[in-house]
Design a protein around this motif. Structure first.
Motif, PDB file in Angstrom:
ATOM      1  N   VAL A   1      45.717 -39.814 -36.840  1.00 43.49           N
ATOM      2  CA  VAL A   1      44.591 -40.748 -36.811  1.00 43.49           C
ATOM      3  C   VAL A   1      44.694 -41.627 -35.560  1.00 43.49           C
ATOM      4  CG1 VAL A   1      43.454 -42.677 -37.980  1.00 43.49           C
ATOM      5  CG2 VAL A   1      44.348 -40.747 -39.311  1.00 43.49           C
ATOM      6  N   GLU A   2      43.598 -41.700 -34.818  1.00 42.81           N
ATOM      7  CA  GLU A   2      43.568 -42.487 -33.588  1.00 42.81           C
ATOM      8  C   GLU A   2      42.647 -43.696 -33.669  1.00 42.81           C
ATOM      9  OE1 GLU A   2      45.415 -42.055 -30.943  1.00 42.81           O
ATOM     10  OE2 GLU A   2      46.285 -40.076 -31.324  1.00 42.81           O
ATOM     11  N   ALA A   3      41.755 -43.720 -34.659  1.00 43.26           N
ATOM     12  CA  ALA A   3      40.865 -44.872 -34.826  1.00 43.26           C
ATOM     13  C   ALA A   3      40.291 -44.841 -36.236  1.00 43.26           C
ATOM     14  CB  ALA A   3      39.732 -44.850 -33.800  1.00 43.26           C
ATOM     15  N   THR A   4      40.049 -46.020 -36.791  1.00 42.74           N
ATOM     16  CA  THR A   4      39.454 -46.134 -38.125  1.00 42.74           C
ATOM     17  C   THR A   4      38.362 -47.186 -38.122  1.00 42.74           C
ATOM     18  OG1 THR A   4      41.156 -47.721 -38.774  1.00 42.74           O
ATOM     19  CG2 THR A   4      41.535 -45.416 -39.374  1.00 42.74           C
ATOM     20  N   ALA A   5      37.393 -46.995 -39.010  1.00 44.63           N
ATOM     21  CA  ALA A   5      36.374 -48.010 -39.241  1.00 44.63           C
ATOM     22  C   ALA A   5      36.949 -49.090 -40.146  1.00 44.63           C
ATOM     23  CB  ALA A   5      35.141 -47.381 -39.882  1.00 44.63           C
ATOM     24  N   GLU A   6      36.245 -50.192 -40.261  1.00 42.64           N
ATOM     25  CA  GLU A   6      36.726 -51.311 -41.075  1.00 42.64           C
ATOM     26  C   GLU A   6      36.841 -50.945 -42.555  1.00 42.64           C
ATOM     27  OE1 GLU A   6      33.737 -54.071 -39.906  1.00 42.64           O
ATOM     28  OE2 GLU A   6      34.957 -54.931 -38.298  1.00 42.64           O
ATOM     29  N   ASP A   7      36.093 -49.907 -42.993  1.00 38.51           N
ATOM     30  CA  ASP A   7      36.176 -49.479 -44.393  1.00 38.51           C
ATOM     31  C   ASP A   7      37.222 -48.393 -44.620  1.00 38.51           C
ATOM     32  OD1 ASP A   7      35.005 -47.269 -43.249  1.00 38.51           O
ATOM     33  OD2 ASP A   7      33.218 -47.272 -44.502  1.00 38.51           O
ATOM     34  N   GLY A   8      37.998 -48.077 -43.580  1.00 37.32           N
ATOM     35  CA  GLY A   8      39.063 -47.089 -43.712  1.00 37.32           C
ATOM     36  C   GLY A   8      38.673 -45.684 -43.320  1.00 37.32           C
ATOM     37  N   THR A   9      37.416 -45.433 -43.011  1.00 37.08           N
ATOM     38  CA  THR A   9      36.970 -44.102 -42.608  1.00 37.08           C
ATOM     39  C   THR A   9      37.647 -43.698 -41.295  1.00 37.08           C
ATOM     40  OG1 THR A   9      34.828 -44.405 -43.692  1.00 37.08           O
ATOM     41  CG2 THR A   9      34.963 -42.712 -41.980  1.00 37.08           C
ATOM     42  N   VAL A  10      38.162 -42.476 -41.254  1.00 39.07           N
ATOM     43  CA  VAL A  10      38.771 -41.959 -40.025  1.00 39.07           C
ATOM     44  C   VAL A  10      37.670 -41.768 -38.989  1.00 39.07           C
ATOM     45  CG1 VAL A  10      40.009 -40.038 -38.955  1.00 39.07           C
ATOM     46  CG2 VAL A  10      40.664 -40.846 -41.250  1.00 39.07           C
ATOM     47  N   GLU A  11      37.801 -42.417 -37.855  1.00 39.80           N
ATOM     48  CA  GLU A  11      36.791 -42.343 -36.813  1.00 39.80           C
ATOM     49  C   GLU A  11      37.235 -41.543 -35.598  1.00 39.80           C
ATOM     50  OE1 GLU A  11      33.662 -43.448 -36.485  1.00 39.80           O
ATOM     51  OE2 GLU A  11      33.446 -44.392 -38.445  1.00 39.80           O
ATOM     52  N   ALA A  12      38.524 -41.306 -35.465  1.00 40.55           N
ATOM     53  CA  ALA A  12      39.009 -40.467 -34.364  1.00 40.55           C
ATOM     54  C   ALA A  12      40.378 -39.926 -34.723  1.00 40.55           C
ATOM     55  CB  ALA A  12      39.077 -41.257 -33.057  1.00 40.55           C
ATOM     56  N   ALA A  13      40.660 -38.726 -34.210  1.00 36.69           N
ATOM     57  CA  ALA A  13      41.959 -38.096 -34.438  1.00 36.69           C
ATOM     58  C   ALA A  13      42.348 -37.314 -33.195  1.00 36.69           C
ATOM     59  CB  ALA A  13      41.897 -37.163 -35.650  1.00 36.69           C
ATOM     60  N   SER A  14      43.637 -37.037 -33.084  1.00 41.92           N
ATOM     61  CA  SER A  14      44.136 -36.198 -31.994  1.00 41.92           C
ATOM     62  C   SER A  14      44.877 -35.009 -32.583  1.00 41.92           C
ATOM     63  CB  SER A  14      45.060 -36.991 -31.067  1.00 41.92           C
ATOM     64  OG  SER A  14      46.182 -37.493 -31.787  1.00 41.92           O
ATOM     65  N   VAL A  15      44.950 -33.938 -31.794  1.00 47.00           N
ATOM     66  CA  VAL A  15      45.637 -32.713 -32.205  1.00 47.00           C
ATOM     67  C   VAL A  15      47.067 -32.768 -31.681  1.00 47.00           C
ATOM     68  CG1 VAL A  15      45.637 -30.202 -32.103  1.00 47.00           C
ATOM     69  CG2 VAL A  15      43.456 -31.443 -32.141  1.00 47.00           C
ATOM     70  N   ASP A  16      48.022 -32.791 -32.595  1.00 43.48           N
ATOM     71  CA  ASP A  16      49.420 -32.976 -32.212  1.00 43.48           C
ATOM     72  C   ASP A  16      49.925 -31.869 -31.295  1.00 43.48           C
ATOM     73  OD1 ASP A  16      49.306 -35.136 -33.939  1.00 43.48           O
ATOM     74  OD2 ASP A  16      50.336 -34.114 -35.576  1.00 43.48           O
TER      75      ASP A  16
END
Length: 257
Positions: A193-208
């Protein structure tokens, strides 16, 4: 130096009595002007596409957003009319493409449906209607016909401190647009997880598994790449990764000659 080439996913769209393999212009324009690369659209032909033959000819992959949702059967869910529409020919093209592009360590930029595809391709699940969950905001697009209003910046996201995306955007709280019904449910192994919204929704991710640029955003940076600083930095960084990948491949080819 030649410009890098980016493979861009397409949707199946009925129009004028035909089926079109289509992509919204904002994506290809963001690649052309924001990343200074050449967009090349990939038809949604599923197993008819020889993925390695295609990837041998490009330098990165852009997975676009779409009105359609990933088919729930692909992550253990049940399809229903309310959760549609679906585009299984796109699913049968993009999910194998994602897996192969990751295996080959290609630069990847996945947007909205693209984030959901990456999560499903790697074994994660989706929340079909995130706004129906208690405590979550309504992430759907505004009810407007004007596209500037639909894509207007709508809420903040927190960039994970010290994460890979923070190297592009900084350890910042940025404002993004919001036009989605689905969201990441169970995060796939192999994603961070790279970013989240204030309600906890995953907003960005990276591929390891991909050491360079391999990001997926739930928001749409392509729409404001010409005027929003964060959107511009994302596409510029994607362009830098494309050129680095292109130079590496060219040097390997030259050494083999």
């Amino acid at each position: 130096m030649r410009k890098p080439v980016v493979l861009v996913s397409t949707d199946i769209k009925p129009l004028d009595g035909f089926e079109w393999h289509a992509v919204i212009s904002a994506y290809v324009e963001a690649v052309a002007y924001g990343s200074e690369a050449i967009p090349l659209t990939l038809p949604a032909l599923g197993p008819a596409i020889d993925l390695d033959s295609v990837l041998d000819r490009v330098d990165g992959v852009l997975l676009t957003g779409a009105r359609s949702n990933v088919h729930p059967s692909l992550y253990g869910g049940e399809a229903n009319e309310a959760n549609g529409p679906y585009d299984m020919r796109r699913d049968s093209t993009t999910l194998p493409l994602i897996r192969r592009a990751i295996e080959r360590r290609f630069p990847i930029f996945a947007i909205c449906r693209g984030l959901q595809e990456v999560n499903v391709a790697l074994g994660g699940s989706l929340i079909p209607e995130v706004h129906e969950l208690e405590g979550r905001r309504d992430h759907r697009a505004p009810d407007a016909t004007d596209q500037d209003a639909r894509f207007a910046l709508a809420h903040h996201v927190e960039i994970s401190p010290g994460g890979r995306l923070s190297k592009v955007l900084g350890d910042a709280r940025i404002e993004v647009n919001s036009l989605h019904r689905q969201a990441v449910g169970r995060l796939a192994a192999g994603l961070s997880v790279e970013a989240t919204a204030e309600d906890g929704t995953v907003e960005a991710a990276s591929v390891d598994a991909v050491p360079g640029f391999a990001f997926a955003t739930q928001w749409h940076p392509e729409y404001w790449v010409g005027s929003d600083a964060a959107s511009r930095r994302l596409f510029a960084a994607f362009g830098d990764a494309l050129r680095a990948h292109m130079r590496m491949r060219d040097s390997v080819s030259e050494a083999a000659e």
